[in-house]
Design a protein around this motif. Sequence first.
Motif, mmCIF file in Angstrom:
data_model
loop_
_atom_site.group_PDB
_atom_site.id
_atom_site.type_symbol
_atom_site.label_atom_id
_atom_site.label_comp_id
_atom_site.label_asym_id
_atom_site.label_seq_id
_atom_site.Cartn_x
_atom_site.Cartn_y
_atom_site.Cartn_z
ATOM 1 N N GLU A 119 0.838 -1.205 0.000
ATOM 2 C CA GLU A 119 0.000 0.000 0.000
ATOM 3 C C GLU A 119 0.871 1.252 0.000
ATOM 4 O O GLU A 119 0.586 2.224 -0.719
ATOM 5 C CB GLU A 119 -0.951 0.002 1.200
ATOM 6 N N GLU A 120 1.924 1.225 0.821
ATOM 7 C CA GLU A 120 2.843 2.370 0.877
ATOM 8 C C GLU A 120 3.516 2.583 -0.473
ATOM 9 O O GLU A 120 3.628 3.722 -0.946
ATOM 10 C CB GLU A 120 3.895 2.153 1.980
ATOM 11 N N LEU A 121 3.946 1.491 -1.108
ATOM 12 C CA LEU A 121 4.573 1.600 -2.432
ATOM 13 C C LEU A 121 3.585 2.118 -3.465
ATOM 14 O O LEU A 121 3.938 2.925 -4.340
ATOM 15 C CB LEU A 121 5.158 0.250 -2.868
ATOM 16 N N LYS A 122 2.325 1.670 -3.372
ATOM 17 C CA LYS A 122 1.299 2.172 -4.293
ATOM 18 C C LYS A 122 1.103 3.681 -4.112
ATOM 19 O O LYS A 122 0.996 4.433 -5.080
ATOM 20 C CB LYS A 122 -0.033 1.437 -4.076
ATOM 21 N N LYS A 123 1.065 4.120 -2.826
ATOM 22 C CA LYS A 123 0.911 5.548 -2.543
ATOM 23 C C LYS A 123 2.103 6.328 -3.102
ATOM 24 O O LYS A 123 1.935 7.376 -3.739
ATOM 25 C CB LYS A 123 0.793 5.791 -1.035
ATOM 26 N N GLN A 124 3.309 5.782 -2.853
ATOM 27 C CA GLN A 124 4.511 6.465 -3.348
ATOM 28 C C GLN A 124 4.522 6.503 -4.874
ATOM 29 O O GLN A 124 4.908 7.522 -5.475
ATOM 30 C CB GLN A 124 5.772 5.786 -2.816
ATOM 31 N N ALA A 125 4.093 5.417 -5.505
ATOM 32 C CA ALA A 125 4.037 5.385 -6.973
ATOM 33 C C ALA A 125 3.026 6.398 -7.477
ATOM 34 O O ALA A 125 3.271 7.100 -8.468
ATOM 35 C CB ALA A 125 3.690 3.979 -7.454
ATOM 36 N N THR A 126 1.890 6.504 -6.795
ATOM 37 C CA THR A 126 0.858 7.466 -7.190
ATOM 38 C C THR A 126 1.406 8.892 -7.043
ATOM 39 O O THR A 126 1.222 9.733 -7.937
ATOM 40 C CB THR A 126 -0.410 7.267 -6.337
ATOM 41 N N ILE A 127 2.077 9.147 -5.907
ATOM 42 C CA ILE A 127 2.665 10.475 -5.684
ATOM 43 C C ILE A 127 3.728 10.759 -6.742
ATOM 44 O O ILE A 127 3.772 11.860 -7.316
ATOM 45 C CB ILE A 127 3.250 10.575 -4.257
ATOM 46 N N ARG A 129 4.018 9.512 -9.766
ATOM 47 C CA ARG A 129 3.363 9.730 -11.060
ATOM 48 C C ARG A 129 2.742 11.125 -11.118
ATOM 49 O O ARG A 129 2.843 11.829 -12.132
ATOM 50 C CB ARG A 129 2.286 8.666 -11.305
ATOM 51 N N ALA A 130 2.108 11.513 -10.009
ATOM 52 C CA ALA A 130 1.481 12.834 -9.983
ATOM 53 C C ALA A 130 2.539 13.930 -10.113
ATOM 54 O O ALA A 130 2.371 14.896 -10.870
ATOM 55 C CB ALA A 130 0.669 13.005 -8.702
ATOM 56 N N ARG A 131 3.649 13.792 -9.392
ATOM 57 C CA ARG A 131 4.716 14.780 -9.457
ATOM 58 C C ARG A 131 5.362 14.800 -10.841
ATOM 59 O O ARG A 131 5.676 15.868 -11.386
ATOM 60 C CB ARG A 131 5.780 14.489 -8.393
ATOM 61 N N PHE A 132 5.597 13.593 -11.376
ATOM 62 C CA PHE A 132 6.215 13.504 -12.702
ATOM 63 C C PHE A 132 5.294 14.131 -13.745
ATOM 64 O O PHE A 132 5.739 14.873 -14.629
ATOM 65 C CB PHE A 132 6.525 12.036 -13.023
#
Length: 161
Positions: A119-127, A129-132
């Motif tokens: 879940e933490e990795l999914k959140k970090q990936a989402t963040i 992607r959003a930043r990128f």
Amino acid sequence: MPLTPLDIHNKEFARRLRGYDEDQVNEFLDQIIKDYEAMIRENKELQNVIAASQDKLGHFSNIEETLSKTIIVAQEAADELRGNAKKEAQLIVKEAEKNADRIINDALAKSRKVALEVEELKKQATIYRARFRALIETQMELLTQDGWDSLDSREPRGIEA
């Protein structure tokens, strides 16, 4: 007290007139002595046989009693072994259940930890992607602005032709 052959042999009878024939009486007494002695011998032999049989019977009774006690002791030992085996089996089962519970609990804890990490990795990936995406969008905006055109027409400063 019973008569002995010697008592019969030494027995003297009083004489009377017109009594029994002495030789016939003596022959008859001799026959009685022989028969009586044979009966006494046979009786002693039978008593010896009875005594031997009673000894054997006593011996076999002792063996029977010993075997009965041995069987009882063996049965008790078997019961005790069976009881101990049941107790040991129960302890093994309880220990196995404890180990199984521990393993399951460890696996559940690890599973929860992995799920949280996912879940933490999914959140970090989402963040990320959003930043990128935001970075790319910002760069795109910069590229589409009119200011880039003016940069192309100007000559570089400090370089003289």
